[in-house]
Design a protein around this motif. Structure first.
Motif, short mmCIF file in Angstrom:
data_model
loop_
_atom_site.label_atom_id
_atom_site.label_comp_id
_atom_site.label_asym_id
_atom_site.label_seq_id
_atom_site.Cartn_x
_atom_site.Cartn_y
_atom_site.Cartn_z
N GLN A 1 0.86 -1.16 0.05
CA GLN A 1 0.04 0.06 0.03
C GLN A 1 0.88 1.28 -0.03
OE1 GLN A 1 -2.91 0.13 -0.96
NE2 GLN A 1 -4.32 -1.10 0.52
N LEU A 2 1.87 1.33 1.02
CA LEU A 2 2.86 2.41 0.74
C LEU A 2 3.46 2.67 -0.27
CD1 LEU A 2 4.18 4.72 2.65
CD2 LEU A 2 5.74 3.11 3.43
N GLY A 3 3.86 1.37 -1.09
CA GLY A 3 4.59 1.51 -2.42
C GLY A 3 3.53 2.15 -3.46
N MET A 4 2.31 1.98 -3.40
CA MET A 4 1.43 2.66 -4.31
C MET A 4 1.36 3.90 -4.06
SD MET A 4 -1.27 -0.41 -4.96
CE MET A 4 -1.92 -0.49 -3.43
N VAL A 5 1.47 4.40 -2.92
CA VAL A 5 1.19 5.67 -2.58
C VAL A 5 2.24 6.71 -2.87
CG1 VAL A 5 0.98 7.35 -0.75
CG2 VAL A 5 -0.36 5.44 -0.65
N ILE A 6 3.47 6.14 -2.69
CA ILE A 6 4.73 7.13 -2.92
C ILE A 6 5.56 6.70 -4.31
CG2 ILE A 6 5.17 7.11 -0.55
CD1 ILE A 6 7.69 4.96 -1.10
N ALA A 7 4.66 5.75 -5.33
CA ALA A 7 5.36 5.44 -6.51
C ALA A 7 5.84 6.76 -7.12
CB ALA A 7 4.45 4.62 -7.15
N GLY A 8 4.98 7.58 -7.38
CA GLY A 8 5.43 8.90 -8.16
C GLY A 8 6.31 9.87 -7.43
N HIS A 9 6.46 9.86 -6.26
CA HIS A 9 7.35 10.89 -5.53
C HIS A 9 8.68 10.15 -5.07
CE1 HIS A 9 3.56 12.94 -5.22
NE2 HIS A 9 3.05 11.90 -4.75
N GLN A 10 9.10 9.30 -5.59
CA GLN A 10 10.59 8.61 -5.20
C GLN A 10 11.72 9.64 -6.01
OE1 GLN A 10 9.93 4.45 -6.37
NE2 GLN A 10 8.85 3.94 -4.45
N PHE A 11 12.78 9.37 -5.22
CA PHE A 11 13.95 10.18 -5.94
C PHE A 11 14.69 9.30 -6.68
CE2 PHE A 11 18.40 11.64 -5.50
CZ PHE A 11 18.15 12.47 -6.03
N ASN A 12 15.05 9.87 -8.05
CA ASN A 12 15.82 8.88 -8.83
C ASN A 12 17.25 9.80 -9.16
OD1 ASN A 12 16.83 7.64 -11.09
ND2 ASN A 12 14.82 7.42 -12.14
N LEU A 13 18.25 9.19 -8.54
CA LEU A 13 19.48 9.86 -8.80
C LEU A 13 19.90 10.11 -10.25
CD1 LEU A 13 21.90 11.45 -7.38
CD2 LEU A 13 22.81 8.85 -7.36
N ALA A 14 19.93 8.83 -10.89
CA ALA A 14 20.12 8.98 -12.56
C ALA A 14 19.31 10.04 -13.23
CB ALA A 14 20.08 7.60 -13.09
N ALA A 15 18.04 10.20 -13.10
CA ALA A 15 17.32 11.11 -13.68
C ALA A 15 17.68 12.61 -13.39
CB ALA A 15 15.74 10.77 -13.41
#
Length: 98
Positions: A48-62
């Motif tokens: 459930q937490l993974g679905m909530v924060i899916a769009g807000h994770q930090f991507n170092l490469a990007a």
């Protein structure tokens, strides 16, 4: 006057009862095997937490690619790099503080 059940009605009843028993056994088998593919209770919160924060994770490469693209754009358009806050004009620092 009660009618005695005939041989045919007994066979029909036995057939129906046999179908019902088979259906119950198949459903019980399905319910016990399908349960193993469900999300375990210990991992439910994580999913459930993974679905909530899916769009807000930090991507170092990007982030790094975006910084390189910005530097390339500055180089190609001959824009000076942004100045540090201490070197900015007072009105600019006032806007940034808001």
């Amino acid at each position: 006057m009660e009618e005695k059940p005939t041989n045919r009605s007994r066979q029909a009843t036995r057939k129906t009862l046999g179908r019902l028993i088979r259906l119950v056994l198949i459903l019980a088998l399905l319910l016990t095997t399908v349960q193993s593919s469900a999300i375990p209770p210990s991992q439910y919160f994580d999913y459930q937490l993974g679905m909530v924060i899916a769009g807000h994770q930090f991507n170092l490469a990007a982030w790094e690619l975006q910084a390189l693209a910005d530097k390339g754009k500055q180089f190609l358009t001959h824009q000076p790099p942004p100045r540090p806050p201490a070197q900015q004009d007072p009105p600019v620092r006032a806007v940034v503080r808001r």
